[in-house]
Design an enzyme around this catalytic site. Structure first.
Site, PDB file in Angstrom:
ATOM      1  N   LYS A 298      42.855  48.915   6.902  1.00  0.00           N
ATOM      2  CA  LYS A 298      42.109  47.672   6.756  1.00  0.00           C
ATOM      3  C   LYS A 298      42.566  46.704   7.842  1.00  0.00           C
ATOM      4  CE  LYS A 298      41.302  47.930   1.805  1.00  0.00           C
ATOM      5  NZ  LYS A 298      41.673  47.278   0.547  1.00  0.00           N
TER       6      LYS A 298
ATOM      7  N   HIS B 230      44.981  40.822   8.898  1.00  0.00           N
ATOM      8  CA  HIS B 230      44.395  39.493   9.079  1.00  0.00           C
ATOM      9  C   HIS B 230      45.449  38.416   9.277  1.00  0.00           C
ATOM     10  CE1 HIS B 230      45.353  38.932   4.863  1.00  0.00           C
ATOM     11  NE2 HIS B 230      44.665  40.017   4.582  1.00  0.00           N
TER      12      HIS B 230
ATOM     13  N   HIS C  96      48.416  38.250   7.111  1.00  0.00           N
ATOM     14  CA  HIS C  96      49.536  39.157   7.347  1.00  0.00           C
ATOM     15  C   HIS C  96      50.451  38.629   8.444  1.00  0.00           C
ATOM     16  CE1 HIS C  96      46.693  42.216   5.470  1.00  0.00           C
ATOM     17  NE2 HIS C  96      47.687  42.097   4.638  1.00  0.00           N
TER      18      HIS C  96
END
Ligand code: ARG
Length: 579
Positions: free
Chosen positions: A139, A142, A145
């Site tokens: 994933k 973003h 993170h």
């Protein structure tokens, strides 16, 4: 040292009020330098003494203040004592202020400055497990993170500086249905070549593509479920593909973490806790905590009245586990394996409720140590975009920060001849990212702004780096002047006193940060230090001054430089010596 004065004042108070000296330490604070002139250095808050039961909480507080102030006698260290509004102010001898604060510098002890303050005696030392970054494989990595990565790193650095044994853990989102999709999709859209070349990008592309396909294609959905089931049943082909995905992405992450100056002791992940999560279900069952809902799912009742008005789902109706089930299992296994005294999780604030439930269930299961687990949450970053578009990979953000910084450095006429300009631009760019992120309360959302965060003059990471580099260059140029000793009485100008008074606060600022785990205290302290240093550069020339004055000033600059560098390192910034 700051603690020298604090101890002296505490001892004076202890004698006068016939109490142990220690009780006064928390009530004593170095006075923040707000305007330029600040006559006193420390203040004692009478209300804190009242709260702590050292003074009676009845009666007129001002009368108490005046009374106590009049009983305290000045001496050669504490030169002036005066009553203010509910506080008593202490001014220490100016020569001693310079001597005690600056003498540790240049003797190989620079890094310890402020760290053995008695303020930290009340803080619990032990093993702290900090879990941070924790991206999800396949994933998008973003902005959240990135925030988790730098905030967790700061907390780990801080705890380590204060003498804790710190375990740094990355808990990867490496399990779940996304692997079903990825596994099913890779056969169709994947390419081994691309996977080797740019694994994160490629896995993400496959993931996006297969997700899109799955929307209108039942077969894909079925294949995904199938693949995930194979994984859960440890079928070797599925497992080996999964392992390959995990390994190459972790390797890629490590590369980026290295650029950021972040490391982990342990790469854990949700996948490690499959079996244990099943056991958690059984345990809850035997403890009578697991209920079956109307839908057939396994739930724990968290409602205060026990009427199932608020439940947390731990098992799907097919018996498979969820994110929170794995978190319960992970927490228990960490406690067993690492014997931590406290555990800190760093994620964005959307997971507040998740951690509330997690700690709650652990306590209900009888794990009292869950009371020493903490969730540090943070707000959203708006508008984090690179020039190429919306999708943010950490690597792209770092590349862009470096590129922009390199461009700014080329434009500036103060830029020095550098051996490796890219490397410097990278470090400075990253410090800009960090300071922008750390300036406010972590809970707040903020708008990502390339131009503002890269300003050389504003309150930015660039300004911290620039100040540090300028101090290094000053010391480099005056290597021959610096001496082992200096005359502290030559540092009497207000500009010197201001810096010294500011340095007195360093341990308090770390203490504050340790209390609420917010980096803003330290960031703002360092920015202010840099402003004071800028004035000192103007007003306290080294070059052209008589030797003894030059030496004393260099000692001041060297002390300020060390504290700046130490603070930057705790924030997770690598100071540059030249830029
Ligand atoms: N991988 C999760 C996410 O990206 C964060 C994990 C946080 N840690 C935890 N123990 N749940 O949302």
């Amino acid at each position: 040292m700051a603690c020298f004065f604090r101890k002296r004042i505490a001892a004076k108070l202890g004698r006068t009020l016939q109490q142990s000296d220690d009780v006064f330490i928390p009530a004593l604070a170095a006075i923040p330098v707000l305007k330029k002139q600040q006559p006193a250095d420390f203040k004692l808050s009478l209300s804190t003494l009242r709260i702590n039961g050292i003074l009676p909480s009845r009666g007129d507080i001002q009368l108490q203040t005046d009374n106590l102030a009049s009983q305290l006698k000045q001496d050669s260290v504490v030169e002036d004592i005066s009553a203010g509004c509910g506080v008593i102010n202490f001014k220490v001898n100016r020569r001693l202020l310079a001597e005690k604060l600056l003498e540790p510098f240049g003797k190989g002890e620079d890094e310890k400055f402020g760290l053995n303050s008695e303020l930290f005696n009340t803080l619990k030392k032990g093993t702290t497990l900090v879990e941070y970054s924790s991206p999800n494989i396949a994933k998008k990595f973003h902005a959240g993170h990135l925030r988790s990565t730098i905030i967790g790193n700061f907390i780990a650095n801080l705890k380590e500086s204060l003498g804790n044994n710190v375990i740094r853990m990355n808990y990867l989102g490496d399990w779940g249905m996304q692997f079903g999709l990825l596994g099913a999709g890779f056969g169709q859209f994947g390419c081994e070549e691309k996977l080797k070349e740019n694994p994160l990008q490629h896995l993400f592309e496959v993931y996006v593509q297969v997700n899109k396909e799955a929307e209108c294609n039942e077969d894909i959905k079925k294949a995904a479920r199938n693949f995930f089931k194979q994984l859960e049943q440890h079928e070797s082909q599925a497992v080996s593909l999964w392992q390959q995905f995990r390994e190459i992405t972790v390797k890629e992450y490590q590369h980026v973490y290295k650029r950021l100056g972040v490391h982990f002791d342990i790469y854990s992940g949700e996948s490690f806790h499959q079996a244990q999560a099943q056991e958690v279900g059984q345990q809850l069952q035997s403890q009578g905590l697991l209920k079956t809902s109307d839908k057939g799912t396994g739930v724990v009742d968290l409602s205060p009245d026990g009427d199932m008005s608020s439940v947390c789902t731990l098992l799907r109706s097919d018996g498979t586990t969820l994110y929170i089930t794995r978190d319960i299992a992970a927490a228990i296994s960490r406690k067993e394996n690492y014997c931590f005294d406290e555990m800190i999780y760093v994620t964005d604030k959307s997971q507040k409720h998740h951690f509330y439930q997690l700690f709650h269930i652990l306590l209900a299961m009888g794990h009292s140590w869950a009371g020493r687990c903490q969730h540090v949450s943070f707000g959203l970053v708006q508008g984090m975009k690179t020039r190429t578009g919306d999708v943010v990979f950490l690597e792209d953000v770092l590349d862009e920060a470096r590129m922009r910084m390199l461009h700014n450095m080329r434009q500036s006429n103060t830029t020095k001849e550098l051996e490796n300009p890219e490397d410097t631009a990278e470090k400075v760019g990253i410090s800009a990212l960090i300071v922008q992120d750390f300036k406010g309360p972590l809970q707040s959302d903020y708008k990502f702004d390339w131009d503002r965060m890269l300003q050389a003059q504003g309150d930015t990471g660039v300004f911290l780096q620039y100040t540090h580099a300028r101090l290094c260059s000053l010391m480099q140029r005056n290597k021959d002047v610096a001496a082992a000793t200096f005359d502290p009485s030559l540092l009497h100008e207000q500009t010197c006193v201001t810096i010294l008074q500011h340095l007195l606060r360093y341990d308090e600022v770390l203490y504050q940060s340790a209390q609420d785990l917010q980096p803003k205290h330290l960031v703002n302290f360092l920015l202010k230090l840099c402003h004071f240093i800028a004035s000192a550069h103007r007003e306290l020339p080294v070059k052209g001054s008589p030797l003894d004055i030059a030496q004393a000033r260099l000692q001041l600059f060297s002390g300020a430089c060390s504290v700046l560098a130490n603070g930057m390192r705790i924030l997770g910034i690598t100071p540059v010596n030249k830029m």
